[in-house]
Design a protein around this motif. Structure first.
Motif, PDB file in Angstrom:
ATOM      1  N   LEU A  78       0.823  -1.201   0.000  1.00  0.00           N
ATOM      2  CA  LEU A  78       0.000   0.000   0.000  1.00  0.00           C
ATOM      3  C   LEU A  78       0.864   1.261   0.000  1.00  0.00           C
ATOM      4  O   LEU A  78       0.531   2.257  -0.629  1.00  0.00           O
ATOM      5  N   PHE A  79       1.991   1.186   0.687  1.00  0.00           N
ATOM      6  CA  PHE A  79       2.912   2.320   0.746  1.00  0.00           C
ATOM      7  C   PHE A  79       4.032   2.212  -0.289  1.00  0.00           C
ATOM      8  O   PHE A  79       5.146   2.705  -0.072  1.00  0.00           O
ATOM      9  N   ASP A  80       3.711   1.581  -1.419  1.00  0.00           N
ATOM     10  CA  ASP A  80       4.628   1.481  -2.566  1.00  0.00           C
ATOM     11  C   ASP A  80       5.987   0.882  -2.220  1.00  0.00           C
ATOM     12  O   ASP A  80       7.011   1.295  -2.752  1.00  0.00           O
ATOM     13  N   ASN A  81       5.999  -0.087  -1.324  1.00  0.00           N
ATOM     14  CA  ASN A  81       7.234  -0.776  -0.942  1.00  0.00           C
ATOM     15  C   ASN A  81       8.329   0.201  -0.503  1.00  0.00           C
ATOM     16  O   ASN A  81       9.505   0.001  -0.792  1.00  0.00           O
ATOM     17  N   ALA A  82       7.915   1.245   0.193  1.00  0.00           N
ATOM     18  CA  ALA A  82       8.867   2.281   0.640  1.00  0.00           C
ATOM     19  C   ALA A  82       9.890   1.693   1.599  1.00  0.00           C
ATOM     20  O   ALA A  82       9.576   0.836   2.426  1.00  0.00           O
ATOM     21  N   GLU A  83      11.130   2.162   1.471  1.00  0.00           N
ATOM     22  CA  GLU A  83      12.194   1.670   2.335  1.00  0.00           C
ATOM     23  C   GLU A  83      11.910   1.958   3.803  1.00  0.00           C
ATOM     24  O   GLU A  83      12.311   1.193   4.676  1.00  0.00           O
ATOM     25  N   SER A  84      11.218   3.041   4.076  1.00  0.00           N
ATOM     26  CA  SER A  84      10.899   3.380   5.466  1.00  0.00           C
ATOM     27  C   SER A  84       9.929   2.377   6.094  1.00  0.00           C
ATOM     28  O   SER A  84       9.810   2.310   7.316  1.00  0.00           O
ATOM     29  N   TRP A  85       9.237   1.608   5.274  1.00  0.00           N
ATOM     30  CA  TRP A  85       8.306   0.587   5.760  1.00  0.00           C
ATOM     31  C   TRP A  85       8.887  -0.819   5.620  1.00  0.00           C
ATOM     32  O   TRP A  85       8.191  -1.816   5.830  1.00  0.00           O
ATOM     33  N   GLU A  86      10.160  -0.918   5.302  1.00  0.00           N
ATOM     34  CA  GLU A  86      10.776  -2.222   5.057  1.00  0.00           C
ATOM     35  C   GLU A  86      10.782  -3.125   6.287  1.00  0.00           C
ATOM     36  O   GLU A  86      10.849  -4.355   6.163  1.00  0.00           O
ATOM     37  N   TRP A  87      10.674  -2.555   7.470  1.00  0.00           N
ATOM     38  CA  TRP A  87      10.597  -3.360   8.691  1.00  0.00           C
ATOM     39  C   TRP A  87       9.388  -4.292   8.666  1.00  0.00           C
ATOM     40  O   TRP A  87       9.396  -5.328   9.329  1.00  0.00           O
ATOM     41  N   LEU A  88       8.371  -3.932   7.881  1.00  0.00           N
ATOM     42  CA  LEU A  88       7.202  -4.801   7.768  1.00  0.00           C
ATOM     43  C   LEU A  88       7.551  -6.140   7.129  1.00  0.00           C
ATOM     44  O   LEU A  88       6.922  -7.158   7.422  1.00  0.00           O
ATOM     45  N   VAL A  89       8.556  -6.133   6.258  1.00  0.00           N
ATOM     46  CA  VAL A  89       8.986  -7.382   5.620  1.00  0.00           C
ATOM     47  C   VAL A  89       9.542  -8.332   6.679  1.00  0.00           C
ATOM     48  O   VAL A  89       9.274  -9.544   6.646  1.00  0.00           O
ATOM     49  N   THR A  90      10.282  -7.783   7.635  1.00  0.00           N
ATOM     50  CA  THR A  90      10.820  -8.598   8.725  1.00  0.00           C
ATOM     51  C   THR A  90       9.691  -9.137   9.596  1.00  0.00           C
ATOM     52  O   THR A  90       9.689 -10.319   9.970  1.00  0.00           O
ATOM     53  N   ILE A  91       8.715  -8.276   9.905  1.00  0.00           N
ATOM     54  CA  ILE A  91       7.565  -8.716  10.692  1.00  0.00           C
ATOM     55  C   ILE A  91       6.788  -9.788   9.928  1.00  0.00           C
ATOM     56  O   ILE A  91       6.344 -10.788  10.516  1.00  0.00           O
ATOM     57  N   GLN A  92       6.653  -9.599   8.624  1.00  0.00           N
ATOM     58  CA  GLN A  92       5.949 -10.581   7.812  1.00  0.00           C
ATOM     59  C   GLN A  92       6.667 -11.933   7.863  1.00  0.00           C
ATOM     60  O   GLN A  92       6.031 -12.976   8.033  1.00  0.00           O
ATOM     61  N   ALA A  93       7.975 -11.923   7.714  1.00  0.00           N
ATOM     62  CA  ALA A  93       8.738 -13.171   7.757  1.00  0.00           C
ATOM     63  C   ALA A  93       8.601 -13.845   9.124  1.00  0.00           C
ATOM     64  O   ALA A  93       8.391 -15.065   9.206  1.00  0.00           O
ATOM     65  N   LEU A  94       8.699 -13.056  10.179  1.00  0.00           N
ATOM     66  CA  LEU A  94       8.589 -13.600  11.528  1.00  0.00           C
ATOM     67  C   LEU A  94       7.207 -14.198  11.774  1.00  0.00           C
ATOM     68  O   LEU A  94       7.084 -15.315  12.293  1.00  0.00           O
ATOM     69  N   THR A  95       6.158 -13.482  11.380  1.00  0.00           N
ATOM     70  CA  THR A  95       4.808 -14.005  11.610  1.00  0.00           C
ATOM     71  C   THR A  95       4.496 -15.195  10.705  1.00  0.00           C
ATOM     72  O   THR A  95       3.680 -16.041  11.074  1.00  0.00           O
ATOM     73  N   THR A  96       5.149 -15.280   9.560  1.00  0.00           N
ATOM     74  CA  THR A  96       4.990 -16.464   8.714  1.00  0.00           C
ATOM     75  C   THR A  96       5.565 -17.695   9.408  1.00  0.00           C
ATOM     76  O   THR A  96       4.924 -18.753   9.451  1.00  0.00           O
ATOM     77  N   VAL A  97       6.757 -17.557   9.981  1.00  0.00           N
ATOM     78  CA  VAL A  97       7.373 -18.681  10.701  1.00  0.00           C
ATOM     79  C   VAL A  97       6.528 -19.061  11.909  1.00  0.00           C
ATOM     80  O   VAL A  97       6.233 -20.241  12.125  1.00  0.00           O
ATOM     81  N   ILE A  98       6.119 -18.054  12.682  1.00  0.00           N
ATOM     82  CA  ILE A  98       5.280 -18.329  13.852  1.00  0.00           C
ATOM     83  C   ILE A  98       3.968 -18.975  13.416  1.00  0.00           C
ATOM     84  O   ILE A  98       3.491 -19.929  14.037  1.00  0.00           O
ATOM     85  N   GLY A  99       3.387 -18.467  12.328  1.00  0.00           N
ATOM     86  CA  GLY A  99       2.133 -19.025  11.814  1.00  0.00           C
ATOM     87  C   GLY A  99       2.275 -20.469  11.386  1.00  0.00           C
ATOM     88  O   GLY A  99       1.381 -21.284  11.629  1.00  0.00           O
ATOM     89  N   ASN A 100       3.368 -20.805  10.736  1.00  0.00           N
ATOM     90  CA  ASN A 100       3.589 -22.201  10.338  1.00  0.00           C
ATOM     91  C   ASN A 100       3.663 -23.109  11.561  1.00  0.00           C
ATOM     92  O   ASN A 100       3.115 -24.213  11.561  1.00  0.00           O
TER      93      ASN A 100
END
Length: 98
Positions: A60-82
């Motif tokens: 939604l925020f055009d993959n802005a570098e300032s929001w890149e921490w969301l990618v880390t949260i996404q990866a972490l919640t994917t592992v936790i979700g699995n």
């Protein structure tokens, strides 16, 4: 919103909505059958839902570098979700064994 096409946005948003519906249906199934082990699976689906919402938010925020921490949260919640989905499925399997 420019990084994804409209059809891709439709797929992303509908997937999140479908996941919410699946959680609700699984929860209701547990209520209707009286088998509380299904609640574990519904709870186990929540981290994967958070992961999907992180992905949509970042796009939604055009993959802005300032929001890149969301990618880390996404990866972490994917592992936790699995892990939690595996645990939820194990709880259902465990109740069928008794």
């Amino acid at each position: 919103m420019h990084t994804l096409s409209i059809p891709t946005w439709i797929v992303h948003v509908s997937s999140v909505i479908e996941w919410i519906a699946a959680i609700w249906f699984i929860w209701r199934y547990g209520e209707l059958t009286g088998d509380s082990s299904w609640y574990w699976l519904a709870y186990g689906m929540l981290p994967a839902l958070i992961s999907a919402m992180c992905a949509c938010t970042w796009h939604l925020f055009d993959n802005a570098e300032s929001w890149e921490w969301l990618v880390t949260i996404q990866a972490l919640t994917t592992v936790i979700g699995n892990i939690t989905l595996c645990f939820g499925a194990w709880k259902i399997w465990q109740t069928t064994q008794s």
